[in-house]
Design a protein around this motif. Structure first.
Motif, PDB file in Angstrom:
ATOM      1  N   GLU A 702      20.984 -14.377  13.306  1.00  0.00           N
ATOM      2  CA  GLU A 702      20.366 -14.822  12.056  1.00  0.00           C
ATOM      3  C   GLU A 702      19.101 -14.046  11.720  1.00  0.00           C
ATOM      4  O   GLU A 702      18.567 -14.186  10.624  1.00  0.00           O
ATOM      5  CB  GLU A 702      19.983 -16.308  12.154  1.00  0.00           C
ATOM      6  N   TYR A 703      18.645 -13.229  12.632  1.00  0.00           N
ATOM      7  CA  TYR A 703      17.298 -12.685  12.484  1.00  0.00           C
ATOM      8  C   TYR A 703      17.213 -11.622  11.385  1.00  0.00           C
ATOM      9  O   TYR A 703      18.089 -10.761  11.256  1.00  0.00           O
ATOM     10  CB  TYR A 703      16.841 -12.073  13.806  1.00  0.00           C
ATOM     11  N   THR A 704      16.192 -11.699  10.580  1.00  0.00           N
ATOM     12  CA  THR A 704      15.851 -10.627   9.643  1.00  0.00           C
ATOM     13  C   THR A 704      14.547 -10.009  10.095  1.00  0.00           C
ATOM     14  O   THR A 704      13.557 -10.706  10.329  1.00  0.00           O
ATOM     15  CB  THR A 704      15.715 -11.152   8.207  1.00  0.00           C
ATOM     16  N   ARG A 705      14.548  -8.716  10.199  1.00  0.00           N
ATOM     17  CA  ARG A 705      13.424  -8.016  10.799  1.00  0.00           C
ATOM     18  C   ARG A 705      12.592  -7.298   9.756  1.00  0.00           C
ATOM     19  O   ARG A 705      13.115  -6.772   8.782  1.00  0.00           O
ATOM     20  CB  ARG A 705      13.957  -6.982  11.803  1.00  0.00           C
ATOM     21  N   ILE A 706      11.288  -7.268   9.952  1.00  0.00           N
ATOM     22  CA  ILE A 706      10.373  -6.515   9.114  1.00  0.00           C
ATOM     23  C   ILE A 706      10.031  -5.206   9.823  1.00  0.00           C
ATOM     24  O   ILE A 706       9.512  -5.215  10.940  1.00  0.00           O
ATOM     25  CB  ILE A 706       9.083  -7.297   8.818  1.00  0.00           C
ATOM     26  N   ILE A 707      10.350  -4.090   9.183  1.00  0.00           N
ATOM     27  CA  ILE A 707      10.040  -2.775   9.744  1.00  0.00           C
ATOM     28  C   ILE A 707       8.977  -2.133   8.871  1.00  0.00           C
ATOM     29  O   ILE A 707       9.148  -2.008   7.656  1.00  0.00           O
ATOM     30  CB  ILE A 707      11.291  -1.876   9.786  1.00  0.00           C
ATOM     31  N   GLU A 708       7.874  -1.750   9.463  1.00  0.00           N
ATOM     32  CA  GLU A 708       6.792  -1.106   8.731  1.00  0.00           C
ATOM     33  C   GLU A 708       6.839   0.389   9.001  1.00  0.00           C
ATOM     34  O   GLU A 708       6.688   0.821  10.139  1.00  0.00           O
ATOM     35  CB  GLU A 708       5.448  -1.690   9.151  1.00  0.00           C
ATOM     36  N   VAL A 709       7.062   1.169   7.963  1.00  0.00           N
ATOM     37  CA  VAL A 709       7.164   2.621   8.102  1.00  0.00           C
ATOM     38  C   VAL A 709       5.986   3.254   7.374  1.00  0.00           C
ATOM     39  O   VAL A 709       5.822   3.076   6.165  1.00  0.00           O
ATOM     40  CB  VAL A 709       8.490   3.146   7.508  1.00  0.00           C
ATOM     41  N   THR A 710       5.148   3.954   8.104  1.00  0.00           N
ATOM     42  CA  THR A 710       3.985   4.617   7.515  1.00  0.00           C
ATOM     43  C   THR A 710       4.372   5.994   6.986  1.00  0.00           C
ATOM     44  O   THR A 710       5.218   6.679   7.562  1.00  0.00           O
ATOM     45  CB  THR A 710       2.869   4.747   8.569  1.00  0.00           C
ATOM     46  N   ALA A 711       3.774   6.400   5.891  1.00  0.00           N
ATOM     47  CA  ALA A 711       4.068   7.697   5.287  1.00  0.00           C
ATOM     48  C   ALA A 711       3.877   8.823   6.303  1.00  0.00           C
ATOM     49  O   ALA A 711       2.855   8.881   6.992  1.00  0.00           O
ATOM     50  CB  ALA A 711       3.183   7.932   4.072  1.00  0.00           C
ATOM     51  N   ALA A 712       4.851   9.704   6.378  1.00  0.00           N
ATOM     52  CA  ALA A 712       4.749  10.875   7.249  1.00  0.00           C
ATOM     53  C   ALA A 712       4.017  12.009   6.551  1.00  0.00           C
ATOM     54  O   ALA A 712       3.370  12.835   7.195  1.00  0.00           O
ATOM     55  CB  ALA A 712       6.131  11.340   7.672  1.00  0.00           C
ATOM     56  N   GLU A 713       4.126  12.048   5.209  1.00  0.00           N
ATOM     57  CA  GLU A 713       3.428  13.059   4.414  1.00  0.00           C
ATOM     58  C   GLU A 713       3.052  12.442   3.079  1.00  0.00           C
ATOM     59  O   GLU A 713       3.801  11.628   2.521  1.00  0.00           O
ATOM     60  CB  GLU A 713       4.317  14.294   4.192  1.00  0.00           C
ATOM     61  N   ASP A 714       1.892  12.813   2.573  1.00  0.00           N
ATOM     62  CA  ASP A 714       1.484  12.359   1.249  1.00  0.00           C
ATOM     63  C   ASP A 714       0.551  13.393   0.638  1.00  0.00           C
ATOM     64  O   ASP A 714      -0.191  14.078   1.337  1.00  0.00           O
ATOM     65  CB  ASP A 714       0.831  10.971   1.280  1.00  0.00           C
ATOM     66  N   ALA A 715       0.602  13.531  -0.667  1.00  0.00           N
ATOM     67  CA  ALA A 715      -0.221  14.535  -1.335  1.00  0.00           C
ATOM     68  C   ALA A 715      -0.258  14.251  -2.831  1.00  0.00           C
ATOM     69  O   ALA A 715       0.672  13.686  -3.399  1.00  0.00           O
ATOM     70  CB  ALA A 715       0.330  15.944  -1.096  1.00  0.00           C
ATOM     71  N   THR A 716      -1.349  14.674  -3.459  1.00  0.00           N
ATOM     72  CA  THR A 716      -1.492  14.629  -4.913  1.00  0.00           C
ATOM     73  C   THR A 716      -1.289  16.030  -5.466  1.00  0.00           C
ATOM     74  O   THR A 716      -1.681  17.018  -4.836  1.00  0.00           O
ATOM     75  CB  THR A 716      -2.897  14.125  -5.299  1.00  0.00           C
ATOM     76  N   VAL A 717      -0.653  16.121  -6.635  1.00  0.00           N
ATOM     77  CA  VAL A 717      -0.557  17.399  -7.341  1.00  0.00           C
ATOM     78  C   VAL A 717      -1.245  17.252  -8.688  1.00  0.00           C
ATOM     79  O   VAL A 717      -1.237  16.177  -9.295  1.00  0.00           O
ATOM     80  CB  VAL A 717       0.912  17.853  -7.519  1.00  0.00           C
ATOM     81  N   ARG A 718      -1.862  18.350  -9.165  1.00  0.00           N
ATOM     82  CA  ARG A 718      -2.603  18.324 -10.426  1.00  0.00           C
ATOM     83  C   ARG A 718      -2.134  19.444 -11.342  1.00  0.00           C
ATOM     84  O   ARG A 718      -1.727  20.513 -10.890  1.00  0.00           O
ATOM     85  CB  ARG A 718      -4.108  18.468 -10.176  1.00  0.00           C
ATOM     86  N   ALA A 719      -2.239  19.198 -12.634  1.00  0.00           N
ATOM     87  CA  ALA A 719      -1.733  20.134 -13.631  1.00  0.00           C
ATOM     88  C   ALA A 719      -2.778  21.180 -14.003  1.00  0.00           C
ATOM     89  O   ALA A 719      -3.908  21.167 -13.534  1.00  0.00           O
ATOM     90  CB  ALA A 719      -1.291  19.364 -14.885  1.00  0.00           C
ATOM     91  N   ASP A 720      -2.337  22.111 -14.871  1.00  0.00           N
ATOM     92  CA  ASP A 720      -3.174  23.114 -15.528  1.00  0.00           C
ATOM     93  C   ASP A 720      -3.877  24.019 -14.528  1.00  0.00           C
ATOM     94  O   ASP A 720      -3.219  24.605 -13.692  1.00  0.00           O
ATOM     95  CB  ASP A 720      -4.142  22.431 -16.493  1.00  0.00           C
ATOM     96  N   GLU A 721      -5.228  24.119 -14.554  1.00  0.00           N
ATOM     97  CA  GLU A 721      -5.890  25.098 -13.689  1.00  0.00           C
ATOM     98  C   GLU A 721      -5.781  24.762 -12.204  1.00  0.00           C
ATOM     99  O   GLU A 721      -6.082  25.582 -11.339  1.00  0.00           O
ATOM    100  CB  GLU A 721      -7.371  25.258 -14.064  1.00  0.00           C
TER     101      GLU A 721
END
Length: 978
Positions: A702-721
């Motif tokens: 019956e068990y439902t499990r909570i799995i917490e997965v932390t981001a392996a990669e993250d980044a912001t991208v910006r436009a123009d210059e």
């Protein structure tokens, strides 16, 4: 490049060198924001055998006519028996794709339809290649000898499909027809290639060798009488690709590498060489454009260079040249092969071809299955890519015809052997079928839309059905008659009456076995672009009534997902409770963790029926570093955990797992009870007092499990210059959109995880706020299929784009907090990919409302430790796999001194292991995944040793490394990112 005009009968001897450079260089996606056209409907047509679409046209009554070659008998959509092998087969459809009638025409052998056009009297001309003798629907014998069969065959039919006359046109050798066109006076030009010389209906001698083909064109009057024929080409192989009309009513003839122009009376006006920029490329289609120039569609060698469009001016000079392609490869099957090209009403061009490429370069969507899909690309008048669209099932789908509809939309048809999956919503008929898709105009105004793109139900076997879920069906205007259609069998889903506004969907599991069930619903209305809704039901095993949940130190509590915790009971020892106020990180059930039982010794003696359980102990540090408590330091709370008389942890440190106070940690352990009781003892260790927030004992099934997965990669991208700049190492992630230079910023997140069988829900949690003044700002999450980007390499210029609508949205205020977005449907789909060898999920965060307000969130590099997370709830089916290979009576010790160290971590294949000084002698190494599946690794007695796991078939994700020696055992976490 200037194309030299040659006099009549002069053959092309050479191609002149480029005298002008290509004026434009076209890069990736244009920034004009053109949207893909929506699919109004798709239609599969066929019988029980092979049915192959050659041509589709729109008709004067607003409907359409499909022309195909068929070897099917009476079956499914085919109403007449086969004449021989392949026959001509036409199907008349209404404007909404409803089949009105079909007709078969053929002789005793192979008759392959090539073209169909409507005449001014409402009838139709059908034309193709036939090697049948007289018989059936064919009134004349083949012109060639026994070994040289194959002639042009033309049929005139009335508006209701009645045959009026037929004509056989051929030489004494083999003749293959490839194209036909009607002139304004209903006269007919047939085009193809032949190995025949002068004789029968052919008036001119062969130009090449006996085995080489010449181009052959034949002009017929409106009643089928031959008026003239011409043989074109060189002394080598020459094949005709298509014939078309110019604005003045003349004929444009496209060969492999040459263009010809003829008057209505058969006089050749000119001949032009077509440039071969790459060896093996050849012309597919050519048409005169509105400006008097020409658009050429070329196929490149094996399709590796992509689909090629070449624009010429009226004098034959190159205006621009454009290749469009997906991800390149040296493999011949990774191809993009052009089939058709047409000019659009806005002066641009639509290309249609077959592609097996993944998304990249000019292609925004991956191939659907393993083989080819339909791929449409829209170019602006000057050749800039505006949008592209991939459509296909799981098999082979190859387009053969594309036409423009009167409203500015598109009608594309081809051959398919796919079943009903991915974009194909109609069932498979036979071996090969005809597949037809009707697209709305690029900017269609009449659209339907749901207020959400997915619904997720959770039900249990033997329990009442879950409550109905509602959403809103909107329209861009008007009150059309709406219909709901299930695109696959799903008796468990109860559809509401089709209507605009609020609609409610219900599920009834009936006698289904537990598991995950999915279906796609299409809402449609005449004259409106339809919309899809994905509905999922996770059916869990029946509840046995044996689960025990206790809120340690607190009152009775019901969690957000419906789990019921009783007030604290079954405990002994000093009755001491600690409490706190404030936000508890990593949960929406804060109240469960704001109170905890805390004393020198805590014992629980819980009665429970014998059986297998998942024991979950819930912890949060609510004193050290918490509001009203002492400042956070190192190793301030260390206590021992004993389960059923067995030591499980020595000097357990909550902060070692949570990194920060006021944050949840759940310790899970499968347990078998044989004496009717569960004993849990927490005893004082090296520092301060034991503490516990909650206890769960749930039957394993019956068990439902909570799995917490932390981001392996993250980044912001910006436009123009900033478009070429990488921000992957920043401690903050930005999201912003609006007007002005350098405003736009998107955040990219990538999560690793192993395959999960039954995902109930997946929530993206990010910590941050709106750092500028103003009201709450909309934040939307979008899924992407391309996981090839890297944190250290991603920029605005090379970042992949989303291939779907927003997964969910949330309003972000100026309050620094966790914000949550539901990404269940996308993560569930990606988990299926993980089971097939994937294992990554990439998500883009954007502000689609362009409010000019910056949202800032903590990245994984932020010292707060509040990196983006996926919170995945999965059913007990997953935990059955976890038990595989698990050692239940193993004691895991957290070292009082320095632990062993893995570096670098994340690991790509090789890593270094520095052993703690508590290990003596040779160690053994064992790596296991979250499913409990383990592998022994080679090891030595060296204090620092290199470990190689590159030769193991491991997917990206989190693994546990067990380090065992005669004096110590410890478990270290590894993040594998290949």
């Amino acid at each position: 490049m200037e194309l030299t005009v040659l006099h009549h009968k002069r053959h092309v001897a050479r191609i002149y060198q480029l005298v002008i450079l290509l004026a434009l260089v076209f890069l990736g996606f244009s920034k004009t924001g053109f949207a893909q056209p929506a699919v109004l409907w798709d239609k599969t047509l066929g019988g029980a055998e092979n049915d192959e679409l050659s041509k589709v046209i729109t008709t004067s009554d607003g409907g359409m006519l499909v022309g195909a070659s068929s070897e099917s008998g009476v079956s499914v959509d085919k109403s007449q028996a086969s004449r021989g092998k392949f026959d001509f087969w036409i199907v008349k459809l209404s404007s909404d794709g409803t089949r009105q009638w079909d007709k078969r025409f053929g002789g005793t052998e192979n008759d392959r339809l090539v073209g169909v056009q409507q005449t001014s009297d409402g009838g139709y001309i059908l034309a193709g290649t036939s090697d049948s003798e007289a018989g059936g629907d064919k009134s004349e014998n083949d012109r060639g000898a026994i070994e040289q069969k194959g002639d042009f065959w033309v049929i005139k039919i009335s508006s209701n499909g009645t045959k009026l006359w037929d004509k056989t046109i051929g030489s004494t050798s083999n003749d293959i027809m490839t194209s036909m066109v009607l002139a304004p006076d209903n006269s007919i030009l047939l085009g193809g290639y032949t190995t025949g010389t002068k004789g029968a209906d052919k008036s001119e001698a062969r130009l090449g060798r006996d085995v080489d083909d010449d181009i052959w064109i034949v002009k017929l009057s409106a009643n089928g009488t031959k008026q003239w024929d011409k043989t074109l080409g060189t002394v080598y192989i020459d094949r005709l690709r298509n014939v078309s009309l110019t604005a003045g009513g003349e004929f444009l003839i496209a060969g492999d590498n040459a263009l010809y122009r003829f008057s209505q009376n058969g006089n050749q006006q000119w001949e032009k060489a077509v440039p071969q920029n790459y060896p093996g490329s050849y012309l597919v289609e050519a048409f005169q454009t509105k400006d008097g120039g020409y658009i050429l569609g070329l196929r490149t060698s094996e399709g590796r260079l992509g689909m090629h469009a070449l624009k010429l001016d009226a004098g034959g000079n190159i205006v621009w040249s454009r290749f469009v392609k997906g991800r390149t490869s040296t493999a011949p099957y990774n191809s993009d092969e052009l089939a058709c090209i047409r000019q659009t009403p806005d002066g641009g061009y639509i290309l249609a071809g077959a592609s097996v490429s993944k998304s990249n370069a000019d292609k925004s969507e991956d191939v659907r299955g393993v083989f080819e899909d339909f791929w449409m690309v829209k170019l602006s008048p000057n050749g800039v890519r505006e949008w592209d669209k991939t459509m296909g099932g799981g098999g082979t789908d190859r387009p053969t015809s594309i036409e423009l509809t009167k409203d500015g939309g598109y009608l594309i048809g081809g051959v398919t052997d796919s079943h009903m999956e991915y974009d194909k919503t109609t069932t498979h008929r036979g071996s090969n079928d005809c597949w037809l898709l009707r697209f709305a105009p690029d900017r269609a105004d009449n659209k339907l839309s749901f207020s959400a793109n997915a619904l997720n139900f959770v039900a249990r076997v033997g329990s009442p059905s879950p409550p109905a879920q509602t959403l809103v069906l909107n329209t861009s205007g008007g009150s059309p008659a709406v219909t709901f259609t299930k695109l696959s069998k799903a008796d468990w889903l109860i559809l509401p009456p089709a209507a605009l506004g609020t609609v409610s969907f219900r599920v009834n599991p009936g006698n289904l076995a537990y598991g995950t069930y999915q279906v796609r619903i299409k809402a449609s209305a005449p004259g409106f672009v339809g919309v899809d809704l994905d509905i999922t039901m996770v059916l869990q095993p029946a509840i046995s009534g044996r689960a025990v949940r206790i809120n340690a130190g607190g009152k009775a509590f019901t969690a957000a997902d419906g789990r019921v915790f009783s007030a604290d009971r079954y405990y002994s020892g000093v009755d001491r409770v600690s409490s706190v106020t404030g936000d508890i990180l990593g949960t929406t059930d804060d109240e469960l963790y704001r109170n905890a039982r805390t004393s020198a010794a805590i014992s629980y003696d819980i009665p429970a029926p014998n059986g297998q359980y998942m024991l979950v102990l819930h912890f949060a540090e609510i004193y050290f570093g918490a509001p009203g408590g002492k400042p956070l330091g190192e190793r301030q709370r260390l206590f021992n955990v004993n389960i059923e008389g067995q030591r499980r942890y020595t000097n357990f440190d909550i902060i070692a797992f949570t990194v920060a106070p006021m944050r949840v940690f759940r310790f899970e352990l499968p347990i078998t009870i044989t004496d009717g009781r569960m004993n849990i003892d927490l005893t004082t260790g090296a520092a301060d007092l034991p503490t516990i927030s909650a206890i769960e004992m749930v039957p394993l099934e019956e068990y439902t499990r909570i799995i917490e997965v932390t981001a392996a990669e993250d980044a912001t991208v910006r436009a123009d210059e900033f478009a070429s700049q990488n921000f992957g190492s920043s401690t903050l992630l930005d999201v912003k959109s609006g007007t002005g230079s350098s405003i736009d910023r998107y955040t990219y997140l990538k999560f690793p995880f192993v395959s999960i069988n039954e995902i109930i829900s997946a929530k993206l949690r990010i910590y941050g706020n709106n750092v500028e003044t103003g009201s709450a700002i909309n934040l939307s999450a979008y899924g992407i299929e391309d996981d090839s980007w890297t944190e250290s390499g991603i920029t605005w210029k090379n970042a992949p784009i989303q291939t779907n609508a927003a997964l969910s949205t949330v309003d972000v205020s100026t309050t620094l907090n966790y914000y949550e977005l539901d990404v269940t449907a996308f993560v569930r789909a990606r988990s299926k990919s993980a089971q097939k060898g994937g294992g990554l999920t990439s998500i883009i965060l954007k502000n689609p409302s362009a409010r000019n307000r910056k949202l800032t969130f903590h990245s994984r590099e932020n010292p707060s430790g509040l990196a983006p997370q996926l919170i995945i709830q999965t059913s007990g089916l997953y935990l059955n796999n976890i038990r595989t290979g698990a050692v239940e009576e193993e004691v895991v010790t957290i070292q009082e001194k320095e632990s062993s160290v893995i570096y670098p971590n994340p690991v790509s294949g090789h890593f270094m292991l520095k052993l703690s000084d508590k290990h003596q002698g040779k160690v053994s190494l064992n790596i296991s995944n979250e499913l409990g599946q383990s592998i022994e690794l080679p090891a030595s007695d060296q204090p620092v040793q290199e470990v190689n796991i590159s030769n193991l078939s491991l997917q990206n994700g989190i693994y546990l490394l067990k380090v065992q020696s005669v004096t110590e055992m410890e478990v270290l976490r590894i993040l594998l990112v290949k």
